[in-house]
Structure formats: C-alpha cells, structure tokens
Design a protein around this motif. Structure first.
Motif, PDB file in Angstrom:
ATOM      1  N   ASN A   7      11.296  14.587  -8.565  1.00  0.00           N
ATOM      2  CA  ASN A   7      11.711  13.787  -7.549  1.00  0.00           C
ATOM      3  C   ASN A   7      10.407  13.114  -6.836  1.00  0.00           C
ATOM      4  OD1 ASN A   7      14.181  14.841  -7.091  1.00  0.00           O
ATOM      5  ND2 ASN A   7      13.564  16.491  -6.352  1.00  0.00           N
ATOM      6  N   ASP A   8      10.232  11.655  -7.199  1.00  0.00           N
ATOM      7  CA  ASP A   8       9.167  10.980  -7.160  1.00  0.00           C
ATOM      8  C   ASP A   8       9.505   9.966  -6.009  1.00  0.00           C
ATOM      9  OD1 ASP A   8       7.862  12.073  -9.222  1.00  0.00           O
ATOM     10  OD2 ASP A   8       8.540  10.539 -10.544  1.00  0.00           O
ATOM     11  N   ASN A   9       8.950  10.356  -4.646  1.00  0.00           N
ATOM     12  CA  ASN A   9       9.087   9.394  -3.616  1.00  0.00           C
ATOM     13  C   ASN A   9       8.018   8.946  -2.998  1.00  0.00           C
ATOM     14  OD1 ASN A   9      11.792  10.762  -3.690  1.00  0.00           O
ATOM     15  ND2 ASN A   9      11.129  12.355  -2.407  1.00  0.00           N
ATOM     16  N   TYR A  10       8.111   7.829  -2.325  1.00  0.00           N
ATOM     17  CA  TYR A  10       6.950   7.155  -1.631  1.00  0.00           C
ATOM     18  C   TYR A  10       7.404   6.469  -0.527  1.00  0.00           C
ATOM     19  CZ  TYR A  10       7.532   2.314  -3.481  1.00  0.00           C
ATOM     20  OH  TYR A  10       7.835   1.072  -3.967  1.00  0.00           O
ATOM     21  N   TRP A  11       6.600   6.182   0.345  1.00  0.00           N
ATOM     22  CA  TRP A  11       6.544   4.974   1.631  1.00  0.00           C
ATOM     23  C   TRP A  11       5.439   4.371   1.541  1.00  0.00           C
ATOM     24  CZ3 TRP A  11       4.067   5.057   6.345  1.00  0.00           C
ATOM     25  CH2 TRP A  11       3.061   5.780   6.458  1.00  0.00           C
ATOM     26  N   GLY A  12       5.454   3.041   2.370  1.00  0.00           N
ATOM     27  CA  GLY A  12       4.388   2.252   1.929  1.00  0.00           C
ATOM     28  C   GLY A  12       4.515   1.038   2.915  1.00  0.00           C
ATOM     29  N   TYR A  71       0.831  -1.037   0.019  1.00  0.00           N
ATOM     30  CA  TYR A  71       0.125  -0.048   0.009  1.00  0.00           C
ATOM     31  C   TYR A  71       0.943   1.006   0.090  1.00  0.00           C
ATOM     32  CZ  TYR A  71      -3.648   3.284   1.208  1.00  0.00           C
ATOM     33  OH  TYR A  71      -4.558   4.432   1.272  1.00  0.00           O
ATOM     34  N   VAL A  72       0.560   1.913  -1.050  1.00  0.00           N
ATOM     35  CA  VAL A  72       1.890   3.140  -1.352  1.00  0.00           C
ATOM     36  C   VAL A  72       1.177   4.431  -0.950  1.00  0.00           C
ATOM     37  CG1 VAL A  72       3.301   4.192  -2.835  1.00  0.00           C
ATOM     38  CG2 VAL A  72       2.986   1.580  -2.936  1.00  0.00           C
ATOM     39  N   MET A  73       1.770   5.241  -0.313  1.00  0.00           N
ATOM     40  CA  MET A  73       1.593   6.626  -0.138  1.00  0.00           C
ATOM     41  C   MET A  73       2.810   7.582  -0.678  1.00  0.00           C
ATOM     42  SD  MET A  73       0.324   5.737   3.665  1.00  0.00           S
ATOM     43  CE  MET A  73       1.360   4.225   3.608  1.00  0.00           C
ATOM     44  N   PRO A  74       2.365   8.121  -1.671  1.00  0.00           N
ATOM     45  CA  PRO A  74       3.327   9.200  -2.546  1.00  0.00           C
ATOM     46  C   PRO A  74       4.030  10.397  -1.941  1.00  0.00           C
ATOM     47  CG  PRO A  74       1.421   9.290  -3.493  1.00  0.00           C
ATOM     48  CD  PRO A  74       0.950   8.371  -2.384  1.00  0.00           C
ATOM     49  N   GLY A  75       5.041  10.833  -1.931  1.00  0.00           N
ATOM     50  CA  GLY A  75       5.522  12.052  -1.648  1.00  0.00           C
ATOM     51  C   GLY A  75       6.365  12.732  -2.617  1.00  0.00           C
ATOM     52  N   GLY A  80      -2.752  10.434  -5.759  1.00  0.00           N
ATOM     53  CA  GLY A  80      -3.014   9.902  -4.171  1.00  0.00           C
ATOM     54  C   GLY A  80      -2.415   8.408  -4.139  1.00  0.00           C
ATOM     55  N   ASP A  81      -2.898   7.940  -3.025  1.00  0.00           N
ATOM     56  CA  ASP A  81      -2.300   6.696  -2.594  1.00  0.00           C
ATOM     57  C   ASP A  81      -2.933   5.648  -3.643  1.00  0.00           C
ATOM     58  OD1 ASP A  81      -1.993   7.892  -0.483  1.00  0.00           O
ATOM     59  OD2 ASP A  81      -3.238   6.884   0.988  1.00  0.00           O
ATOM     60  N   PHE A  82      -1.834   4.549  -3.928  1.00  0.00           N
ATOM     61  CA  PHE A  82      -2.135   3.516  -4.763  1.00  0.00           C
ATOM     62  C   PHE A  82      -1.676   2.263  -4.291  1.00  0.00           C
ATOM     63  CE2 PHE A  82       1.719   5.813  -6.161  1.00  0.00           C
ATOM     64  CZ  PHE A  82       2.753   4.769  -6.239  1.00  0.00           C
ATOM     65  N   HIS A  83      -1.531   1.318  -5.202  1.00  0.00           N
ATOM     66  CA  HIS A  83      -1.373  -0.058  -4.813  1.00  0.00           C
ATOM     67  C   HIS A  83      -0.272  -0.687  -5.816  1.00  0.00           C
ATOM     68  CE1 HIS A  83      -5.198  -0.164  -2.578  1.00  0.00           C
ATOM     69  NE2 HIS A  83      -5.550   0.463  -3.640  1.00  0.00           N
ATOM     70  N   GLY A  84       0.624  -1.725  -5.223  1.00  0.00           N
ATOM     71  CA  GLY A  84       1.406  -2.378  -6.021  1.00  0.00           C
ATOM     72  C   GLY A  84       1.525  -3.748  -5.670  1.00  0.00           C
ATOM     73  N   ILE A  85       1.512  -4.631  -6.662  1.00  0.00           N
ATOM     74  CA  ILE A  85       1.430  -6.172  -6.395  1.00  0.00           C
ATOM     75  C   ILE A  85       2.463  -6.453  -7.411  1.00  0.00           C
ATOM     76  CG2 ILE A  85      -0.812  -6.626  -5.852  1.00  0.00           C
ATOM     77  CD1 ILE A  85      -1.373  -7.201  -8.889  1.00  0.00           C
ATOM     78  N   ALA A 115      15.663   4.707  -9.735  1.00  0.00           N
ATOM     79  CA  ALA A 115      15.238   4.559  -8.124  1.00  0.00           C
ATOM     80  C   ALA A 115      15.838   3.913  -7.012  1.00  0.00           C
ATOM     81  CB  ALA A 115      13.855   4.124  -8.080  1.00  0.00           C
ATOM     82  N   ALA A 116      16.299   4.366  -5.915  1.00  0.00           N
ATOM     83  CA  ALA A 116      16.640   3.823  -4.949  1.00  0.00           C
ATOM     84  C   ALA A 116      15.606   3.050  -3.961  1.00  0.00           C
ATOM     85  CB  ALA A 116      17.674   4.720  -4.110  1.00  0.00           C
ATOM     86  N   LYS A 117      15.905   2.180  -3.027  1.00  0.00           N
ATOM     87  CA  LYS A 117      14.671   1.687  -2.388  1.00  0.00           C
ATOM     88  C   LYS A 117      15.425   0.919  -1.277  1.00  0.00           C
ATOM     89  CE  LYS A 117      10.858  -1.605  -2.977  1.00  0.00           C
ATOM     90  NZ  LYS A 117      11.127  -2.551  -1.793  1.00  0.00           N
ATOM     91  N   GLU A 118      14.585   1.106  -0.035  1.00  0.00           N
ATOM     92  CA  GLU A 118      14.874   0.802   1.255  1.00  0.00           C
ATOM     93  C   GLU A 118      13.719  -0.019   1.931  1.00  0.00           C
ATOM     94  OE1 GLU A 118      14.922   4.270   1.190  1.00  0.00           O
ATOM     95  OE2 GLU A 118      16.548   4.268   0.232  1.00  0.00           O
ATOM     96  N   PHE A 119      14.016  -1.097   2.678  1.00  0.00           N
ATOM     97  CA  PHE A 119      13.112  -1.890   3.353  1.00  0.00           C
ATOM     98  C   PHE A 119      13.577  -2.429   4.639  1.00  0.00           C
ATOM     99  CE2 PHE A 119      10.959  -5.755   5.025  1.00  0.00           C
ATOM    100  CZ  PHE A 119       9.732  -5.460   4.918  1.00  0.00           C
ATOM    101  N   ILE A 120      12.660  -2.304   5.725  1.00  0.00           N
ATOM    102  CA  ILE A 120      12.870  -2.658   7.204  1.00  0.00           C
ATOM    103  C   ILE A 120      11.650  -3.580   7.787  1.00  0.00           C
ATOM    104  CG2 ILE A 120      12.615  -0.490   8.201  1.00  0.00           C
ATOM    105  CD1 ILE A 120      14.840  -1.229  10.371  1.00  0.00           C
ATOM    106  N   GLY A 121      11.828  -4.489   8.333  1.00  0.00           N
ATOM    107  CA  GLY A 121      10.747  -5.115   8.884  1.00  0.00           C
ATOM    108  C   GLY A 121      11.161  -6.469   9.341  1.00  0.00           C
ATOM    109  N   TYR A 122      10.072  -7.390   9.400  1.00  0.00           N
ATOM    110  CA  TYR A 122      10.260  -8.618  10.029  1.00  0.00           C
ATOM    111  C   TYR A 122      10.128  -9.846   8.981  1.00  0.00           C
ATOM    112  CZ  TYR A 122       9.553 -12.829  12.974  1.00  0.00           C
ATOM    113  OH  TYR A 122       9.764 -14.072  13.404  1.00  0.00           O
ATOM    114  N   PHE A 123      11.282 -10.766   9.098  1.00  0.00           N
ATOM    115  CA  PHE A 123      11.232 -11.699   7.988  1.00  0.00           C
ATOM    116  C   PHE A 123      11.192 -13.082   8.880  1.00  0.00           C
ATOM    117  CE2 PHE A 123      13.709 -14.683   5.496  1.00  0.00           C
ATOM    118  CZ  PHE A 123      13.651 -14.282   4.252  1.00  0.00           C
ATOM    119  N   HIS A 124      10.257 -13.906   8.264  1.00  0.00           N
ATOM    120  CA  HIS A 124      10.040 -15.253   9.230  1.00  0.00           C
ATOM    121  C   HIS A 124       9.858 -16.380   8.106  1.00  0.00           C
ATOM    122  CE1 HIS A 124       8.350 -17.801  12.121  1.00  0.00           C
ATOM    123  NE2 HIS A 124       7.590 -18.049  11.195  1.00  0.00           N
TER     124      HIS A 124
END
Length: 254
Positions: free
Chosen positions: A226-231, A40-44, A52-57, A178-187
């Motif tokens: 400059n096309d940024n987002y966080w999701g 679920y993406v929120m652009p900046g 507005g907000d959009f989706h990615g699959i 684009a550059a991309k970062e992710f932080i979270g839990y991996f199981h």
C-alpha cells in the motif's frame, strides 16, 4: 401641478432604468490548458518505510467545459534522495563497509528514489465569484499507473557485484494501479495571463515488486504493498480559449 407630476414620473422612470442596468458577471468559457506542475510529496503507508519526502514534476492537458467540468491527463516524474532502506547492499560490503570495484578499491555508488505516474482525471469547478466564473474551488479525481524504485547508480560501471542485471535484485522496482484526489483553488485570469491551480494532492496505490525476489533478503516478495502519499501541488497553465464569443456572456439586472 402637471409640471410637478411630470418631474415625479421622470424621476421614477430614471430610477427604474438605473435599477435594471445590465452588469456583466462573466461567462463559463471552454478552455484547454497545457499544465506544468510541481508537487512536494510526503509518503505514507508502505511507501514511507522505503522513501523519505520526495519531489514530482510533470505536465499534461486539462479541458474545462462551459459547464465547469474538468477532464484531462497528466504525467509526473518522481525524484528524491532519502532512502530509508539504505541497508539493501550490506551483503555485498566488506569489513570496512565498502563494495569492491574491479581493481579491488572501494567502488563508488549512490542510492536515490526514482519513479513516475501516468493518470487520467476528471473534476468540477465551483466558482466563488460572479465576476470570474472560470475560477474557484476545484475538486478532481483520477486514476492510472504508478511506478517507483530505488535507483542504484554505479560510478564508471566498475563494481562486478552491481552490474545492470544484478542491480535488479536490489532496486525494489514496483508498479501498480493508483487512485488520486485533488482539492484546491483553480484560477483562470480574465486577461489570460495568470492561470494556475494550487492545493492538496493525494494518492493511494496498490503496487507489486516486479523483480519478485530480493537478493539482500534472499526471499521472494510477491505480496501487495500500500503506497500512499499526500503532497502540495502548484501548477501553471497555458490556456487556449475555444469559445470567445461575447454572446455567451451572462448578465444580471442591478
């Protein structure tokens, strides 16, 4: 006296053996994962002034080494319905706010967001438990190509002012690196059934309008954006264990 001494020595030996029993603490496995993700993406930045907000699959492949290093590739398809630049076709509208079809009646069309990205990524897994060393906090970095546009869909292709060639002057088709970062839990579950990761997904891109000229503005658009987002991303993984030998198991003495 001798019997008492033997009992004491036996008790001490039994206690020492119990203290040094082997306890399995898991292993760092080499695993290739087929992943399928939703974001679920929120652009900046400039992105937020257009959409507005959009989706990615999407999906991809992700390798986890025995040293808990991650690397892989992924692709995502973007889609959304909120267009903030919804006045791009005003110069084609008549007094009633409609765009005429071939017959002169109001023509039907829709505006929505479409895009995709293709990225390579690498990262590191930090286990949070000795029992399962294939799960924990994950940090990933990546980079690649991103593309997006305002998708103009004309019903029955019956609007002369919006032929396939003319739409290109309005759709703001843009792409860049684009550059991309992710932080979270991996199981990765021990029974191999439940494998996923979830967390915060970030992207920063510099894009250019590949059409170069906007018909509605009657001006060139050749600068960078400059096309940024966080999701929020959730990914499900199908693992293929490459090494499963029990000789790789690690033990501690307890």
């Amino acid at each position: 006296m001798n019997r008492t001494l033997l009992i004491i020595l036996f008790a001490l030996a039994a206690g020492q053996l119990h203290a040094q029993q082997k306890v399995w603490v898991g292993k760092n496995s080499k695993i290739f994962n087929f992943e399928f993700h939703y974001t679920y993406v929120m652009p900046g930045g400039d992105f937020s002034s257009r959409f507005g907000d959009f989706h990615g699959i999407g999906g991809g492949g992700l390798m986890k080494t025995t040293h808990n290093i991650l690397y892989g590739v992924e692709g995502s398809y973007y889609f959304g319905s909120e267009i903030k630049e919804n006045n791009i076709l005003n110069n084609l509208s008549n007094g009633g706010g409609n765009i005429s079809s071939n017959s002169g009646s109001p023509g039907g069309f829709t505006l929505n967001m479409r895009g995709f990205n293709v990225l390579a990524k690498t990262g590191y897994l930090i286990p949070v438990s000795h029992k399962n060393r294939n799960s924990g906090i994950v940090i990933m970095l990546g980079g690649g190509l991103v593309m997006h546009k305002i998708n103009i869909s004309v019903q029955n292709d019956n609007i002369p002012a919006l032929t396939e060639a003319k739409i290109k002057g309005y759709d703001r088709y843009s792409s860049g690196w684009a550059a991309k970062e992710f932080i979270g839990y991996f199981h990765q579950s021990e029974n191999k059934r439940y494998n996923f990761y979830v967390g915060l997904d970030l992207m920063q891109a510099v894009t250019f309008n590949r059409r170069k000229y906007n018909y509605d503005q009657m001006q060139y658009d050749t600068g960078s954006h400059n096309d940024n987002y966080w999701g929020i991303r959730l990914a499900w993984m199908i693992p293929v264990y490459i090494n499963t030998k029990t000789s790789d198991d690690e033990f501690i003495f307890k």
